[in-house]
Design an enzyme around this catalytic site. Structure first.
Site, PDB file in Angstrom:
ATOM      1  N   VAL A  77       0.856  -1.183   0.000  1.00  0.00           N
ATOM      2  CA  VAL A  77       0.000   0.000   0.000  1.00  0.00           C
ATOM      3  C   VAL A  77       0.895   1.235   0.000  1.00  0.00           C
ATOM      4  CG1 VAL A  77      -1.828   1.215   1.240  1.00  0.00           C
ATOM      5  CG2 VAL A  77      -1.716  -1.288   1.329  1.00  0.00           C
ATOM      6  N   CYS A  78       0.656   2.127  -0.939  1.00  0.00           N
ATOM      7  CA  CYS A  78       1.474   3.345  -1.030  1.00  0.00           C
ATOM      8  C   CYS A  78       1.314   4.154   0.251  1.00  0.00           C
ATOM      9  CB  CYS A  78       1.055   4.181  -2.230  1.00  0.00           C
ATOM     10  SG  CYS A  78       1.845   5.807  -2.259  1.00  0.00           S
TER      11      CYS A  78
END
Lengths: 130, 117, 94
Positions: A77-78
């Site tokens: 997940v960024c």
């Protein structure tokens, strides 16, 4: 072949998460595997650990967890997109003075470098957009 | 790291969404890893290249400022799709410095990986 | 060294198909998914360049009640996977 998927669509708002999951689940039968799923843009909400859909609807979080189990893929997940939008793992939650994390393993907060790495390492990159 | 060529395509206009910022950040990270991608502005994406823009409602640190800094990271020139520019009644003199025209079809065909924003 | 283009937007809401028409190379494939399958309606694809193979994802057609026709050709999810494996690169248009 190994695949990287970039998921940019929010769960339950757009079809992107469903399409990405259906695609990823179909890979092994063709002799392939998803190695990395990278959640970016509103796609980061797929990792919301308190996701509680009605019982008669698909539970997307559970589907991602199952995908992680069956294909040993990383669920990345960024971090920049996630923290802005309120998705924090235990470390980030503590650092920003929040009492509960909103993102848990097997999802991991990572930087965009991991997306680049995945694009370079794996045979294909497929983007599922909103 | 393997040497695959990467193209980042920006197809959305600035200000109304975070696509431009996210595309630029992706390109910058590629450059930081020693793999500066080519950056192409196509469709409404070319509107990000218009000169004289201000900060927007999203409080984006001005994508214009980010664009000007890209050459420091070897992301140059800023490629734009010629047809998209003409279709919007614009010409190259209205763009920020450092832009160069390209064909989207050629650019896609020349890269191993294409990331769209 | 062809490209698989994925389109998930209705052609009646955006000009993506026009943009894509100018960005394809001979031998490329286009797969319509999600709302992109509405391109199978009416004349949306009649001006699309020849020499490009057009596909529509079966399950998205079925869920939307898009009546089967010969054009564009239908693929199931396994066919989608196969198209991505055969193409050199995949580009999403949205």
């Amino acid at each position: 072949m190994t695949y990287a998927l970039m998921v940019q669509g929010a769960p339950y708002s757009q079809q992107a998460s469903h399409s990405a999951l259906r695609f990823a689940e179909a890979l092994p039968a063709q002799g392939h595997r998803v190695a990395t799923v990278f959640f970016y843009h509103d796609g980061i909400y797929n990792a919301a650990s308190m996701m509680t859909p009605p019982r008669d609807e698909p539970h997307l979080l559970e589907r991602w967890r199952a995908l992680h189990q069956t294909q040993q893929c990383e669920l990345l997940v960024c971090v920049a997109s996630a923290v802005r939008r309120g998705l924090l793992d235990e470390g980030e939650a503590r650092r920003h003075g929040h009492s509960h994390p909103t993102l848990e393993a097997p999802f991991e907060l990572t930087g965009l470098g991991q997306l680049m790495q995945a694009a370079l390492e794996h045979d294909r990159l497929i983007t599922f957009a909103p | 790291m393997e040497s695959k060529s990467i193209l980042v395509v920006v197809r959305h206009p600035p200000h109304g969404s975070s696509w431009v910022r996210e595309g630029l950040e992706t390109a910058l990270v590629g450059a930081a890893l020693g793999q500066p991608p080519n950056l192409l502005f196509s469709g409404d994406g070319i509107l990000a290249l218009l000169a004289h823009q201000q900060r927007g409602a999203l409080g984006q640190k001005g994508s214009a400022a980010m664009l000007e800094g890209l050459s420091l990271y070897d992301i140059e020139p800023l490629w734009y799709d010629r047809h998209s520019l003409e279709a919007r009644g614009l010409d190259a003199s209205q763009l920020i410095p450092g832009c160069q025209q390209a064909s989207t079809a050629d650019m896609i065909a020349r890269h191993d990986v294409v990331m769209s924003f | 060294m062809n490209t698989l283009h994925l389109v998930n937007r209705s052609p009646f809401a955006t000009r993506i198909l026009d943009e894509l028409a100018a960005a394809v190379c001979e031998g490329d494939h286009v797969l319509l998914i999600e709302d992109g399958v509405y391109a199978a309606c009416g004349t949306a694809l009649s001006d699309f360049p020849k020499g490009i193979k057009l596909w529509a994802l079966e399950e998205d057609c079925v869920s939307r009640g898009i009546v089967p026709s010969e054009f564009p050709k239908r693929v199931d999810m396994a066919g989608f996977v196969d198209l991505t494996a055969r193409a050199h690169r995949c580009v999403s248009w949205f």
